[in-house]
Design an enzyme around this catalytic site. Sequence first.
Site, mmCIF file in Angstrom:
data_model
loop_
_atom_site.group_PDB
_atom_site.id
_atom_site.type_symbol
_atom_site.label_atom_id
_atom_site.label_comp_id
_atom_site.label_asym_id
_atom_site.label_seq_id
_atom_site.Cartn_x
_atom_site.Cartn_y
_atom_site.Cartn_z
ATOM 1 N N SER A 157 8.807 -48.977 -26.706
ATOM 2 C CA SER A 157 10.216 -48.638 -26.514
ATOM 3 C C SER A 157 10.996 -48.900 -27.803
ATOM 4 C CB SER A 157 10.777 -49.449 -25.329
ATOM 5 O OG SER A 157 12.036 -48.989 -24.929
ATOM 6 N N ARG A 227 22.503 -53.729 -16.072
ATOM 7 C CA ARG A 227 21.074 -53.908 -15.827
ATOM 8 C C ARG A 227 20.589 -53.020 -14.694
ATOM 9 N NH1 ARG A 227 16.589 -54.924 -18.583
ATOM 10 N NH2 ARG A 227 15.018 -56.044 -17.382
ATOM 11 N N ASP A 322 7.251 -41.401 -17.532
ATOM 12 C CA ASP A 322 8.325 -42.027 -18.311
ATOM 13 C C ASP A 322 9.356 -40.949 -18.662
ATOM 14 O OD1 ASP A 322 9.988 -43.312 -20.087
ATOM 15 O OD2 ASP A 322 8.385 -44.036 -21.408
ATOM 16 N N HIS A 355 8.949 -45.780 -17.350
ATOM 17 C CA HIS A 355 9.010 -46.390 -18.681
ATOM 18 C C HIS A 355 8.407 -47.794 -18.690
ATOM 19 C CE1 HIS A 355 10.335 -46.911 -22.760
ATOM 20 N NE2 HIS A 355 11.141 -47.904 -22.461
ATOM 21 N N ASP A 356 8.541 -48.504 -17.583
ATOM 22 C CA ASP A 356 8.007 -49.870 -17.505
ATOM 23 C C ASP A 356 6.496 -49.930 -17.646
ATOM 24 O OD1 ASP A 356 10.314 -51.310 -17.383
ATOM 25 O OD2 ASP A 356 10.244 -51.705 -15.225
#
Length: 386
Positions: A157, A227, A322, A355-356
Amino acid sequence: MPDVIPEDSVGLVTEQTHRFTEPLQLRSGRVLPEYTLMYETYGTLNADCSNAVLICHALSGDHHAAGYHQMSDKKPGWWDNAIGPGKPIDTNRFFVVSLNNLGGCSGSSGPTSDNPETGKQYGPDFPIVAVRDWVNSQARLADVLGIDTWAAVVGGSLGGMQVLRWSIQFPQRLKHAVVIASAPKLSAQNIAFNEVARQAIAKDPDFHNGHYAEHGTIPKAGLMQARMLGHLTYLSDDAMRQKFGRELREGKLNYSFAPEFQVESYLHYQGEKFSTRFDANTYMLMTKALDYFDPAADYDSDLVKCLGQTECEFLVLSFTTDWRFAPERSEEIVQALVKAGKPVSYACIESDSGHDAFLLPIARYHQMLRAYMNRVATDSGNGGGK
Protein backbone atom coordinates in the site's frame (compact mmCIF):
# COMPACT_ATOMS: atom_id res chain seq x y z
CA MET A 1 0.74 -13.94 23.95
CA PRO A 2 0.93 -17.76 23.81
CA ASP A 3 2.41 -19.56 26.81
CA VAL A 4 5.28 -20.71 24.62
CA ILE A 5 6.79 -18.46 21.96
CA PRO A 6 6.31 -20.13 18.55
CA GLU A 7 9.48 -21.38 16.91
CA ASP A 8 8.83 -19.19 13.89
CA SER A 9 8.49 -16.00 15.97
CA VAL A 10 11.25 -13.42 16.40
CA GLY A 11 10.22 -13.51 20.07
CA LEU A 12 10.58 -10.56 22.42
CA VAL A 13 11.85 -7.45 20.64
CA THR A 14 13.10 -4.10 21.87
CA GLU A 15 12.21 -0.73 20.41
CA GLN A 16 15.16 1.45 19.47
CA THR A 17 15.44 5.17 18.74
CA HIS A 18 17.93 7.39 17.00
CA ARG A 19 17.98 11.17 17.24
CA PHE A 20 19.19 12.99 14.14
CA THR A 21 20.63 16.46 14.67
CA GLU A 22 21.36 17.16 11.01
CA PRO A 23 18.47 19.24 9.59
CA LEU A 24 16.21 17.51 7.08
CA GLN A 25 15.10 19.55 4.07
CA LEU A 26 11.51 18.62 3.20
CA ARG A 27 9.72 18.52 -0.12
CA SER A 28 7.43 21.31 1.09
CA GLY A 29 10.37 23.68 1.50
CA ARG A 30 10.26 23.51 5.28
CA VAL A 31 13.12 22.12 7.37
CA LEU A 32 13.07 19.80 10.36
CA PRO A 33 16.00 21.01 12.49
CA GLU A 34 16.18 17.68 14.32
CA TYR A 35 14.06 14.53 14.60
CA THR A 36 13.87 11.05 16.07
CA LEU A 37 13.09 7.75 14.38
CA MET A 38 11.73 4.76 16.26
CA TYR A 39 12.60 1.36 14.83
CA GLU A 40 13.01 -2.35 15.50
CA THR A 41 15.37 -4.92 14.03
CA TYR A 42 15.00 -8.69 13.68
CA GLY A 43 17.74 -11.16 12.79
CA THR A 44 21.48 -10.52 12.54
CA LEU A 45 23.35 -8.22 10.18
CA ASN A 46 26.07 -10.24 8.44
CA ALA A 47 29.73 -9.25 8.25
CA ASP A 48 29.52 -7.40 4.94
CA CYS A 49 26.10 -5.87 5.74
CA SER A 50 24.61 -7.42 2.61
CA ASN A 51 21.54 -9.13 4.10
CA ALA A 52 19.52 -6.13 5.29
CA VAL A 53 15.84 -5.78 4.39
CA LEU A 54 13.82 -2.63 5.00
CA ILE A 55 10.09 -2.89 5.78
CA CYS A 56 8.02 0.19 4.90
CA HIS A 57 4.67 0.51 6.66
CA ALA A 58 1.30 1.66 5.35
CA LEU A 59 -0.92 4.53 6.51
CA SER A 60 -1.70 3.42 10.06
CA GLY A 61 1.27 1.08 10.55
CA ASP A 62 4.35 1.54 12.68
CA HIS A 63 7.75 0.06 13.51
CA HIS A 64 6.38 -2.98 15.37
CA ALA A 65 6.15 -5.41 12.47
CA ALA A 66 6.97 -8.70 14.21
CA GLY A 67 7.36 -10.37 17.57
CA TYR A 68 6.21 -9.17 20.99
CA HIS A 69 7.26 -6.32 23.27
CA GLN A 70 6.33 -8.18 26.45
CA MET A 71 4.90 -11.50 27.53
CA SER A 72 1.49 -9.96 28.20
CA ASP A 73 1.02 -8.73 24.60
CA LYS A 74 -2.22 -10.03 23.12
CA LYS A 75 -1.01 -9.78 19.52
CA PRO A 76 2.36 -9.76 17.76
CA GLY A 77 3.52 -7.10 15.29
CA TRP A 78 1.37 -6.17 12.30
CA TRP A 79 3.23 -8.39 9.77
CA ASP A 80 4.29 -11.20 12.08
CA ASN A 81 2.84 -13.80 9.69
CA ALA A 82 5.49 -12.86 7.10
CA ILE A 83 8.56 -12.01 9.22
CA GLY A 84 10.41 -14.53 11.36
CA PRO A 85 12.52 -17.71 11.32
CA GLY A 86 11.46 -19.81 8.33
CA LYS A 87 8.79 -17.32 7.24
CA PRO A 88 8.79 -15.64 3.81
CA ILE A 89 11.03 -12.86 5.14
CA ASP A 90 13.29 -15.25 7.00
CA THR A 91 15.15 -13.72 9.95
CA ASN A 92 17.57 -16.66 9.92
CA ARG A 93 18.84 -15.20 6.66
CA PHE A 94 17.95 -11.51 6.76
CA PHE A 95 18.52 -8.57 9.05
CA VAL A 96 15.13 -6.87 8.98
CA VAL A 97 14.62 -3.21 9.83
CA SER A 98 11.16 -1.73 10.43
CA LEU A 99 10.63 1.89 11.43
CA ASN A 100 7.88 4.36 12.29
CA ASN A 101 7.87 7.07 9.64
CA LEU A 102 8.33 10.76 10.31
CA GLY A 103 4.99 12.27 11.21
CA GLY A 104 3.91 9.03 12.88
CA CYS A 105 2.53 8.69 16.38
CA SER A 106 4.45 5.64 17.57
CA GLY A 107 7.72 7.15 18.72
CA SER A 108 9.15 8.92 15.68
CA SER A 109 8.95 12.71 15.51
CA GLY A 110 5.48 13.82 14.53
CA PRO A 111 2.52 15.94 15.61
CA THR A 112 2.53 14.40 19.11
CA SER A 113 6.23 15.24 19.62
CA ASP A 114 7.57 18.39 21.23
CA ASN A 115 8.83 21.10 18.92
CA PRO A 116 12.44 21.79 20.04
CA GLU A 117 12.04 25.43 19.06
CA THR A 118 9.01 26.03 21.32
CA GLY A 119 9.11 23.23 23.87
CA LYS A 120 5.44 22.57 23.13
CA GLN A 121 3.78 19.78 21.19
CA TYR A 122 3.93 20.28 17.42
CA GLY A 123 0.27 19.43 16.85
CA PRO A 124 -0.84 20.74 13.44
CA ASP A 125 2.39 22.73 13.13
CA PHE A 126 4.39 19.61 12.32
CA PRO A 127 5.29 20.04 8.64
CA ILE A 128 3.54 17.98 6.00
CA VAL A 129 5.95 15.32 4.77
CA ALA A 130 6.15 13.63 1.39
CA VAL A 131 7.11 10.04 0.60
CA ARG A 132 10.52 11.27 -0.60
CA ASP A 133 11.09 12.81 2.84
CA TRP A 134 10.46 9.45 4.47
CA VAL A 135 12.91 7.82 2.10
CA ASN A 136 15.57 10.44 2.86
CA SER A 137 15.16 9.84 6.58
CA GLN A 138 15.25 6.06 6.06
CA ALA A 139 18.48 6.42 4.09
CA ARG A 140 20.00 8.31 7.01
CA LEU A 141 18.93 5.53 9.37
CA ALA A 142 20.57 3.02 7.03
CA ASP A 143 23.79 5.04 7.30
CA VAL A 144 23.58 4.89 11.10
CA LEU A 145 23.13 1.11 10.95
CA GLY A 146 26.07 0.72 8.55
CA ILE A 147 23.89 -0.41 5.64
CA ASP A 148 25.06 0.95 2.32
CA THR A 149 22.78 -1.23 0.17
CA TRP A 150 19.53 -2.97 1.08
CA ALA A 151 19.17 -6.55 -0.13
CA ALA A 152 15.50 -5.59 -0.53
CA VAL A 153 13.06 -2.85 0.35
CA VAL A 154 9.56 -4.23 0.94
CA GLY A 155 6.19 -2.58 1.48
CA GLY A 156 2.46 -2.78 0.86
CA SER A 157 0.00 0.00 0.00
CA LEU A 158 1.59 3.31 1.09
CA GLY A 159 4.62 1.17 1.98
CA GLY A 160 4.82 0.09 -1.66
CA MET A 161 4.95 3.73 -2.70
CA GLN A 162 7.97 4.16 -0.46
CA VAL A 163 9.59 1.17 -2.15
CA LEU A 164 9.05 2.79 -5.56
CA ARG A 165 10.48 6.04 -4.27
CA TRP A 166 13.55 4.20 -2.94
CA SER A 167 14.18 2.64 -6.35
CA ILE A 168 14.06 6.05 -8.06
CA GLN A 169 15.70 8.18 -5.38
CA PHE A 170 18.56 5.88 -4.35
CA PRO A 171 18.84 3.41 -7.27
CA GLN A 172 22.24 2.11 -6.18
CA ARG A 173 21.20 1.50 -2.57
CA LEU A 174 18.80 -1.43 -3.09
CA LYS A 175 19.08 -4.65 -5.08
CA HIS A 176 15.43 -5.69 -4.98
CA ALA A 177 12.13 -3.81 -4.65
CA VAL A 178 8.99 -5.62 -3.47
CA VAL A 179 5.89 -3.54 -4.21
CA ILE A 180 2.65 -5.01 -2.85
CA ALA A 181 -0.93 -3.79 -3.42
CA SER A 182 0.23 -0.34 -4.42
CA ALA A 183 0.02 2.23 -7.24
CA PRO A 184 2.20 4.77 -9.09
CA LYS A 185 -0.10 7.52 -7.76
CA LEU A 186 -3.56 7.83 -6.26
CA SER A 187 -6.65 7.94 -8.41
CA ALA A 188 -9.09 10.85 -8.09
CA GLN A 189 -11.44 8.50 -6.24
CA ASN A 190 -8.76 7.63 -3.67
CA ILE A 191 -7.93 11.31 -3.13
CA ALA A 192 -11.64 11.93 -2.62
CA PHE A 193 -11.87 9.18 0.03
CA ASN A 194 -8.94 10.75 1.87
CA GLU A 195 -10.52 14.20 1.78
CA VAL A 196 -13.81 12.92 3.19
CA ALA A 197 -11.86 11.26 6.01
CA ARG A 198 -9.93 14.46 6.75
CA GLN A 199 -13.14 16.50 6.74
CA ALA A 200 -14.71 14.07 9.22
CA ILE A 201 -11.82 14.80 11.57
CA ALA A 202 -11.62 18.55 10.87
CA LYS A 203 -15.35 19.09 11.47
CA ASP A 204 -15.28 17.38 14.85
CA PRO A 205 -15.85 20.13 17.48
CA ASP A 206 -13.06 18.61 19.56
CA PHE A 207 -10.49 19.04 16.77
CA HIS A 208 -9.84 22.73 17.46
CA ASN A 209 -7.97 23.20 14.15
CA GLY A 210 -5.52 20.52 15.26
CA HIS A 211 -4.77 22.09 18.65
CA TYR A 212 -6.89 19.59 20.57
CA ALA A 213 -4.05 18.66 22.95
CA GLU A 214 -4.04 22.22 24.29
CA HIS A 215 -7.78 21.92 24.93
CA GLY A 216 -7.49 18.51 26.58
CA THR A 217 -9.71 16.91 23.97
CA ILE A 218 -9.50 14.23 21.27
CA PRO A 219 -11.55 14.40 18.05
CA LYS A 220 -12.77 10.88 18.71
CA ALA A 221 -15.97 11.04 16.67
CA GLY A 222 -14.11 12.36 13.62
CA LEU A 223 -11.38 9.74 13.90
CA MET A 224 -13.99 7.01 14.21
CA GLN A 225 -15.77 8.20 11.08
CA ALA A 226 -12.50 8.46 9.17
CA ARG A 227 -11.52 4.93 10.14
CA MET A 228 -14.93 3.51 9.36
CA LEU A 229 -14.77 5.02 5.89
CA GLY A 230 -11.23 3.78 5.39
CA HIS A 231 -12.11 0.29 6.57
CA LEU A 232 -14.92 0.08 4.03
CA THR A 233 -12.38 0.63 1.26
CA TYR A 234 -9.95 -1.97 2.64
CA LEU A 235 -12.47 -4.82 2.45
CA SER A 236 -14.07 -6.30 -0.65
CA ASP A 237 -17.81 -6.77 -1.12
CA ASP A 238 -17.24 -10.54 -1.06
CA ALA A 239 -15.34 -10.34 2.21
CA MET A 240 -18.06 -8.26 3.88
CA ARG A 241 -20.81 -10.53 2.56
CA GLN A 242 -19.03 -13.67 3.78
CA LYS A 243 -18.19 -12.16 7.15
CA PHE A 244 -21.44 -10.36 7.95
CA GLY A 245 -24.08 -10.74 5.26
CA ARG A 246 -27.18 -9.00 6.59
CA GLU A 247 -27.03 -10.60 10.02
CA LEU A 248 -28.67 -8.67 12.84
CA ARG A 249 -27.08 -8.15 16.23
CA GLU A 250 -30.25 -9.08 18.12
CA GLY A 251 -31.89 -11.28 15.50
CA LYS A 252 -34.66 -8.78 14.82
CA LEU A 253 -35.22 -5.28 13.50
CA ASN A 254 -35.66 -2.59 16.13
CA TYR A 255 -36.60 0.23 13.77
CA SER A 256 -34.10 2.67 15.27
CA PHE A 257 -30.96 4.49 14.12
CA ALA A 258 -28.72 2.54 16.48
CA PRO A 259 -26.44 -0.11 14.91
CA GLU A 260 -28.62 -3.14 14.18
CA PHE A 261 -26.65 -5.06 11.56
CA GLN A 262 -23.48 -6.95 12.44
CA VAL A 263 -21.51 -4.99 9.84
CA GLU A 264 -22.52 -1.73 11.52
CA SER A 265 -21.39 -3.03 14.88
CA TYR A 266 -18.07 -4.16 13.36
CA LEU A 267 -17.37 -0.74 11.85
CA HIS A 268 -18.18 1.00 15.14
CA TYR A 269 -15.81 -1.38 16.93
CA GLN A 270 -13.00 -0.71 14.44
CA GLY A 271 -13.53 3.04 14.67
CA GLU A 272 -13.59 2.98 18.46
CA LYS A 273 -10.41 0.92 18.67
CA PHE A 274 -8.59 3.14 16.18
CA SER A 275 -9.61 6.37 17.92
CA THR A 276 -7.91 5.25 21.12
CA ARG A 277 -4.53 4.46 19.54
CA PHE A 278 -3.99 6.82 16.62
CA ASP A 279 -3.41 10.56 16.47
CA ALA A 280 -5.77 12.71 14.38
CA ASN A 281 -3.09 15.12 13.13
CA THR A 282 -1.00 12.13 12.09
CA TYR A 283 -3.94 10.72 10.13
CA MET A 284 -4.35 14.05 8.33
CA LEU A 285 -0.63 14.15 7.53
CA MET A 286 -0.34 10.55 6.33
CA THR A 287 -3.30 10.84 3.97
CA LYS A 288 -1.78 13.99 2.47
CA ALA A 289 1.48 12.12 1.82
CA LEU A 290 -0.61 9.54 -0.06
CA ASP A 291 -2.32 12.25 -2.11
CA TYR A 292 0.92 13.99 -3.07
CA PHE A 293 2.77 10.87 -4.21
CA ASP A 294 3.43 11.08 -7.95
CA PRO A 295 7.12 10.40 -8.74
CA ALA A 296 6.54 10.53 -12.50
CA ALA A 297 5.65 14.24 -12.16
CA ASP A 298 9.39 14.95 -12.02
CA TYR A 299 9.81 13.17 -15.37
CA ASP A 300 7.21 14.94 -17.51
CA SER A 301 4.55 12.63 -16.03
CA ASP A 302 6.19 9.78 -17.95
CA LEU A 303 6.25 6.70 -15.70
CA VAL A 304 8.50 4.82 -18.12
CA LYS A 305 11.09 7.60 -17.98
CA CYS A 306 10.69 7.79 -14.21
CA LEU A 307 11.26 4.07 -13.63
CA GLY A 308 14.06 4.14 -16.17
CA GLN A 309 16.17 5.58 -13.33
CA THR A 310 15.97 2.33 -11.37
CA GLU A 311 18.74 -0.27 -11.17
CA CYS A 312 17.16 -3.00 -9.00
CA GLU A 313 14.95 -5.99 -9.72
CA PHE A 314 11.24 -5.83 -8.90
CA LEU A 315 8.51 -8.06 -7.56
CA VAL A 316 5.04 -6.53 -7.92
CA LEU A 317 2.03 -8.23 -6.32
CA SER A 318 -1.66 -7.35 -6.45
CA PHE A 319 -4.92 -8.95 -5.29
CA THR A 320 -8.01 -9.69 -7.37
CA THR A 321 -10.62 -8.03 -5.12
CA ASP A 322 -8.53 -5.02 -4.07
CA TRP A 323 -10.52 -2.06 -5.41
CA ARG A 324 -8.69 0.60 -3.36
CA PHE A 325 -5.42 -0.26 -5.15
CA ALA A 326 -6.76 -2.35 -7.99
CA PRO A 327 -4.59 -4.82 -9.94
CA GLU A 328 -4.70 -2.44 -12.90
CA ARG A 329 -2.69 0.07 -10.88
CA SER A 330 0.04 -2.50 -10.16
CA GLU A 331 0.00 -3.46 -13.83
CA GLU A 332 0.71 0.18 -14.75
CA ILE A 333 3.94 -0.16 -12.77
CA VAL A 334 4.77 -3.50 -14.38
CA GLN A 335 4.12 -2.26 -17.92
CA ALA A 336 6.26 0.84 -17.35
CA LEU A 337 9.11 -1.30 -16.01
CA VAL A 338 8.90 -3.64 -18.99
CA LYS A 339 8.95 -0.69 -21.41
CA ALA A 340 11.93 0.73 -19.52
CA GLY A 341 13.73 -2.61 -19.91
CA LYS A 342 13.83 -3.35 -16.19
CA PRO A 343 13.61 -6.84 -14.65
CA VAL A 344 10.22 -7.40 -13.02
CA SER A 345 8.17 -10.35 -11.78
CA TYR A 346 4.43 -9.93 -11.32
CA ALA A 347 1.54 -11.91 -9.88
CA CYS A 348 -2.09 -11.11 -9.22
CA ILE A 349 -3.17 -13.20 -6.24
CA GLU A 350 -6.68 -14.62 -5.99
CA SER A 351 -8.23 -13.36 -2.76
CA ASP A 352 -11.64 -12.40 -1.38
CA SER A 353 -10.12 -10.06 1.22
CA GLY A 354 -9.82 -6.80 -0.71
CA HIS A 355 -6.96 -4.41 0.03
CA ASP A 356 -6.34 -5.95 3.46
CA ALA A 357 -5.13 -9.10 1.69
CA PHE A 358 -1.56 -7.78 1.73
CA LEU A 359 -1.53 -8.19 5.51
CA LEU A 360 -2.91 -11.74 5.55
CA PRO A 361 -1.17 -15.16 5.38
CA ILE A 362 -2.76 -16.17 2.08
CA ALA A 363 -1.02 -19.35 0.91
CA ARG A 364 -0.36 -18.36 -2.72
CA TYR A 365 0.75 -14.88 -1.68
CA HIS A 366 3.23 -16.22 0.84
CA GLN A 367 4.48 -18.77 -1.69
CA MET A 368 5.26 -16.00 -4.16
CA LEU A 369 6.85 -13.79 -1.52
CA ARG A 370 8.92 -16.67 -0.15
CA ALA A 371 10.14 -17.70 -3.60
CA TYR A 372 11.23 -14.18 -4.42
CA MET A 373 12.91 -13.62 -1.05
CA ASN A 374 14.83 -16.87 -1.65
CA ARG A 375 16.26 -15.16 -4.75
CA VAL A 376 17.07 -12.09 -2.69
CA ALA A 377 18.88 -14.25 -0.15
CA THR A 378 20.89 -15.98 -2.88
CA ASP A 379 21.83 -12.65 -4.45
CA SER A 380 22.99 -11.35 -1.06
CA GLY A 381 25.07 -14.46 -0.36
CA ASN A 382 22.61 -15.85 2.20
CA GLY A 383 21.08 -18.75 0.25
CA GLY A 384 20.50 -22.25 1.49
CA GLY A 385 17.15 -21.63 3.18
CA LYS A 386 13.87 -23.40 2.63
